[in-house]
Scaffold this motif. Structure first.
Motif, PDB file in Angstrom:
ATOM      1  N   THR A   1      34.305   8.288 -12.972  1.00 54.57           N
ATOM      2  CA  THR A   1      35.163   7.761 -13.869  1.00 54.57           C
ATOM      3  C   THR A   1      35.701   6.450 -13.530  1.00 54.57           C
ATOM      4  O   THR A   1      36.251   6.119 -12.422  1.00 54.57           O
ATOM      5  N   LYS A   2      35.542   5.498 -14.414  1.00 58.93           N
ATOM      6  CA  LYS A   2      36.176   4.102 -14.259  1.00 58.93           C
ATOM      7  C   LYS A   2      37.223   3.771 -15.071  1.00 58.93           C
ATOM      8  O   LYS A   2      37.048   3.813 -16.450  1.00 58.93           O
ATOM      9  N   ILE A   3      38.671   3.714 -14.450  1.00 58.09           N
ATOM     10  CA  ILE A   3      39.831   3.447 -15.350  1.00 58.09           C
ATOM     11  C   ILE A   3      39.795   1.988 -15.792  1.00 58.09           C
ATOM     12  O   ILE A   3      39.548   1.165 -14.909  1.00 58.09           O
ATOM     13  N   VAL A   4      39.939   1.746 -16.960  1.00 63.05           N
ATOM     14  CA  VAL A   4      39.882   0.304 -17.398  1.00 63.05           C
ATOM     15  C   VAL A   4      41.397  -0.275 -17.607  1.00 63.05           C
ATOM     16  O   VAL A   4      41.547  -1.381 -17.500  1.00 63.05           O
ATOM     17  N   GLY A   5      42.232   0.726 -17.983  1.00 68.48           N
ATOM     18  CA  GLY A   5      43.698   0.247 -18.273  1.00 68.48           C
ATOM     19  C   GLY A   5      44.647   1.444 -18.153  1.00 68.48           C
ATOM     20  O   GLY A   5      44.135   2.539 -18.662  1.00 68.48           O
TER      21      GLY A   5
END
Length: 278
Positions: free
Chosen positions: A74-78
């Motif tokens: 999971t990649k948090i963008v903001g």
């Protein structure tokens, strides 16, 4: 039924007196530098948090903890924080505090306030920011409904809200971190047609008192007992091909990923972790 307790929950405490208030010039200055994909958050009182701040890391850690073995994928963008800069925002926060105080008195000193997650499509989140919650009976991440109320995921089980989210045109998904006043809770079984407390002693519902993963807030309380704190925007690559609100099937995910997700529903995460947002 006995009221639920506060054991084994992830706590993220906000000191209301430390929530910054900004005038329109400061808010507009911050908004001008935001990407277009987050404009609808910025236009509704949310400000993007610095990814080096304690606030950002506390919310990020809580979200990824609830993703279990899928956290690395999971990649948090903001992450956006509710700045409460508008008159409406200030009024909503003030109202929430009043209802929290009232519940504290009703319950003999403990309003049972917790952090929870809510996953939805970007357009629905926009409507929530503008007008409040309105969609009742929306299925939980595993496709089950627990009465005709607003379904919220426990702080340590963000994966449930991720599965209830929808990918937007930029390939992002969004979940809302809320603070909810639960008061005394009662068990609401899956498939229940309940739409209000069974007796006046209870205030909200839960899927399992011993190991809660989902809470149910009834329509009479959903816009007075819930305060929007943050919005997490992220990419979940193994689930990007679907906008379904149920557990994805094998045509969308690898078998290993499905097993990881199902194992989380069969054995909800538990932890004594305590995270604080300042």
């Amino acid at each position: 039924m006995e009221p639920g307790n506060n054991e084994d929950q992830v706590t993220i405490d906000i000191n209301y007196n430390e929530i910054p208030e900004a005038d329109d010039s400061i808010t507009n200055e911050r908004n001008s530098g935001l990407d277009a994909q987050f404009r609808f958050f910025a236009d509704n009182g949310m400000v993007r948090t610095d990814d080096a701040s304690n606030n950002y890391n506390a919310v990020k850690n809580s979200f990824l903890f609830g993703m279990g073995s899928l956290a690395d994928e999971t990649k948090i963008v903001g992450i956006h924080k509710n700045l409460n800069s508008s008159l409406t925002g200030k009024a909503r926060l003030s109202s929430f505090k009043i209802f929290q105080d009232a519940m504290t008195r009703k319950c003999g000193g403990d309003a049972n306030v917790r952090y929870v997650w809510y996953g939805a499509a970007r357009d629905e989140i926009r409507e929530i920011l503008c007008h409040g919650f309105s969609r009742l009976g929306k299925a939980a991440g595993n496709g089950e409904t627990y009465g005709h109320g607003l379904h919220l995921s426990d702080a340590k089980f963000s994966m449930d809200s991720v599965l209830a989210s929808e990918m937007d045109g930029d390939g992002l998904r969004h979940v809302v971190l809320c603070r909810v006043i639960l008061g005394r809770i009662e068990t609401v079984p899956a498939g229940s047609q309940q739409f209000q407390p069974s007796v006046k002693d209870y205030d909200s519902g839960v899927d399992n008192l011993a190991a809660p993963s989902r809470y149910i807030v009834w329509s009479c309380s959903m816009n007075s007992h819930i305060y929007i704190s943050h919005i997490v925007s992220f990419r979940f690559p193994f689930y990007e091909g679907s906008t379904s609100t149920s557990v994805p099937n094998s045509s969308l995910l690898r078998v290993s990923t499905i097993i990881k997700i199902l194992s989380m529903f069969l054995d909800p995460l538990k932890s004594d972790s305590h995270l604080r947002v300042r």
